[in-house]
Design an enzyme around this catalytic site. Sequence first.
Site, PDB file in Angstrom:
ATOM      1  N   GLY A 123       0.834  -1.204   0.000  1.00  0.00           N
ATOM      2  CA  GLY A 123       0.000   0.000   0.000  1.00  0.00           C
ATOM      3  C   GLY A 123       0.871   1.257   0.000  1.00  0.00           C
ATOM      4  N   ASP A 172       5.294  -9.307   5.853  1.00  0.00           N
ATOM      5  CA  ASP A 172       4.642 -10.238   4.925  1.00  0.00           C
ATOM      6  C   ASP A 172       5.543 -10.720   3.783  1.00  0.00           C
ATOM      7  OD1 ASP A 172       2.443  -9.874   6.467  1.00  0.00           O
ATOM      8  OD2 ASP A 172       1.280  -8.749   5.003  1.00  0.00           O
ATOM      9  N   GLY A 210      -0.267 -12.945   7.684  1.00  0.00           N
ATOM     10  CA  GLY A 210      -0.206 -13.090   6.232  1.00  0.00           C
ATOM     11  C   GLY A 210      -1.614 -13.222   5.681  1.00  0.00           C
ATOM     12  N   HIS A 261       0.033 -10.111  16.836  1.00  0.00           N
ATOM     13  CA  HIS A 261       0.955  -8.984  16.648  1.00  0.00           C
ATOM     14  C   HIS A 261       2.309  -9.142  17.316  1.00  0.00           C
ATOM     15  CE1 HIS A 261      -2.829  -7.381  15.241  1.00  0.00           C
ATOM     16  NE2 HIS A 261      -2.127  -6.476  14.586  1.00  0.00           N
ATOM     17  N   ARG A 289      -5.476 -28.255  19.641  1.00  0.00           N
ATOM     18  CA  ARG A 289      -5.056 -27.102  20.456  1.00  0.00           C
ATOM     19  C   ARG A 289      -4.703 -25.959  19.505  1.00  0.00           C
ATOM     20  NH1 ARG A 289      -5.483 -31.997  23.162  1.00  0.00           N
ATOM     21  NH2 ARG A 289      -5.426 -31.530  25.389  1.00  0.00           N
TER      22      ARG A 289
HETATM   23  O1  F6P Z   1       1.005  -6.083   6.634  1.00  0.00           O
HETATM   24  C1  F6P Z   1       1.507  -6.549   7.808  1.00  0.00           C
HETATM   25  C2  F6P Z   1       0.446  -7.193   8.652  1.00  0.00           C
HETATM   26  O2  F6P Z   1       1.053  -7.509   9.882  1.00  0.00           O
HETATM   27  C3  F6P Z   1      -0.256  -8.409   8.046  1.00  0.00           C
HETATM   28  O3  F6P Z   1       0.494  -9.600   8.139  1.00  0.00           O
HETATM   29  C4  F6P Z   1      -1.525  -8.468   8.842  1.00  0.00           C
HETATM   30  O4  F6P Z   1      -2.521  -9.095   8.104  1.00  0.00           O
HETATM   31  C5  F6P Z   1      -1.839  -7.024   9.054  1.00  0.00           C
HETATM   32  O5  F6P Z   1      -0.622  -6.306   8.936  1.00  0.00           O
HETATM   33  C6  F6P Z   1      -2.457  -6.730  10.390  1.00  0.00           C
HETATM   34  O6  F6P Z   1      -2.799  -5.397  10.450  1.00  0.00           O
HETATM   35  P1  F6P Z   1      -3.296  -4.633  11.756  1.00  0.00           P
HETATM   36  O7  F6P Z   1      -2.089  -4.333  12.567  1.00  0.00           O
HETATM   37  O8  F6P Z   1      -3.981  -3.452  11.249  1.00  0.00           O
HETATM   38  O9  F6P Z   1      -4.186  -5.601  12.482  1.00  0.00           O
END
Ligand code: F6P
Length: 323
Positions: A104, A127, A174, A253, A247
């Site tokens: 982006g 990613d 991802g 994050h 499980r």
């Molecule tokens: O683009 C990086 C990323 O960590 C992706 O792997 C994940 O889908 C997205 O950002 C999560 O975004 P946010 O922090 O807005 O939840």
Amino acid sequence: MQRIGVLTSGGDAPGMNATLRAVVKAGTYHNLEVLGIEAGYIGLLEKRYRKLEILDVEEIVSYGGTIIKTGRTKEFQSETGFKKALANIKNLELDGLVVIGGNGSMKGAQKLVDAGVKVIGVPGTIDNDITGTDYAIGFDTACNIVTETVDRILDTATSLVGDTPRVFVIEVMGRHSGEIAMNSTLAGSVDGLLIPELEIDYDEVADNLKRKFEIGKNYGIILMAEGVGKVDDISRELEMRLGYKIRETLLGHQQRGGRPTFFDRVLASKLGAEAVNQLVKGENAKMVGVRNNVVEAVDLEVVNSEQKSFNDKNYELTKMICY
Ligand code: F6P
């Protein structure tokens, strides 16, 4: 060229700070003033910035996150918002801009280029789904975190013996890319992989586990990328085929935080410095990346027009490791 800006945009990635350090150091080396634009494109819209000097970045190579913050904004896409951003760039007298971020962010960089701003992109996203570079900054650190998680789950999986095999499903990041899941599968003791690039074959995954149980293994670890669905749904499908309770771990994050690895620091340092070199050389509309271990600049248009090709060979090898 006298003054450049630098911003980090989109999801933060470990190594963004190391990139900032490199940009500021290379900028200072070339006698440039460097402005850190805060919170990605939001900083351009709101004219939020601060001057970055050597002492501001001297110690940040090892820090996770980004000291100038990152952001996502829809306003930058709107006509009025974009005009505001352009006016601020002019007002700040920026002769060039370094944009650090994912897909982006590179699209935003292209928009600025089309409006006459000199921009060099740097790929920064866990990613690793950006065309034009083998690796994006942050990917290696995220994979190390996933690998450590798999190792930890393996410890408990191999220790606790029950009447039935214990199966674990770990969801990693991802949304559109299975790069983290696939590469972490190669690095860890993983028995099955589910990624968004390929159709899910639950039977295949379950059969592979059953075959392993038959030869005496009493646990299984599956890695899935978030793009294939919710970890509970995937687990239910596998439970139906296996007849065992699963499980679940949702890593989330954590994968984006913490100290960048050696690999990410080196990559970030090279790409950040090269981005400034490109601007100084008069280059524009490029993204710096690394291909076959060589630092190169590729046209932003190419980066933005092509989806990163799926590594079939890598997948084929990964399946053999899961077997
Ligand atoms: O683009 C990086 C990323 O960590 C992706 O792997 C994940 O889908 C997205 O950002 C999560 O975004 P946010 O922090 O807005 O939840």
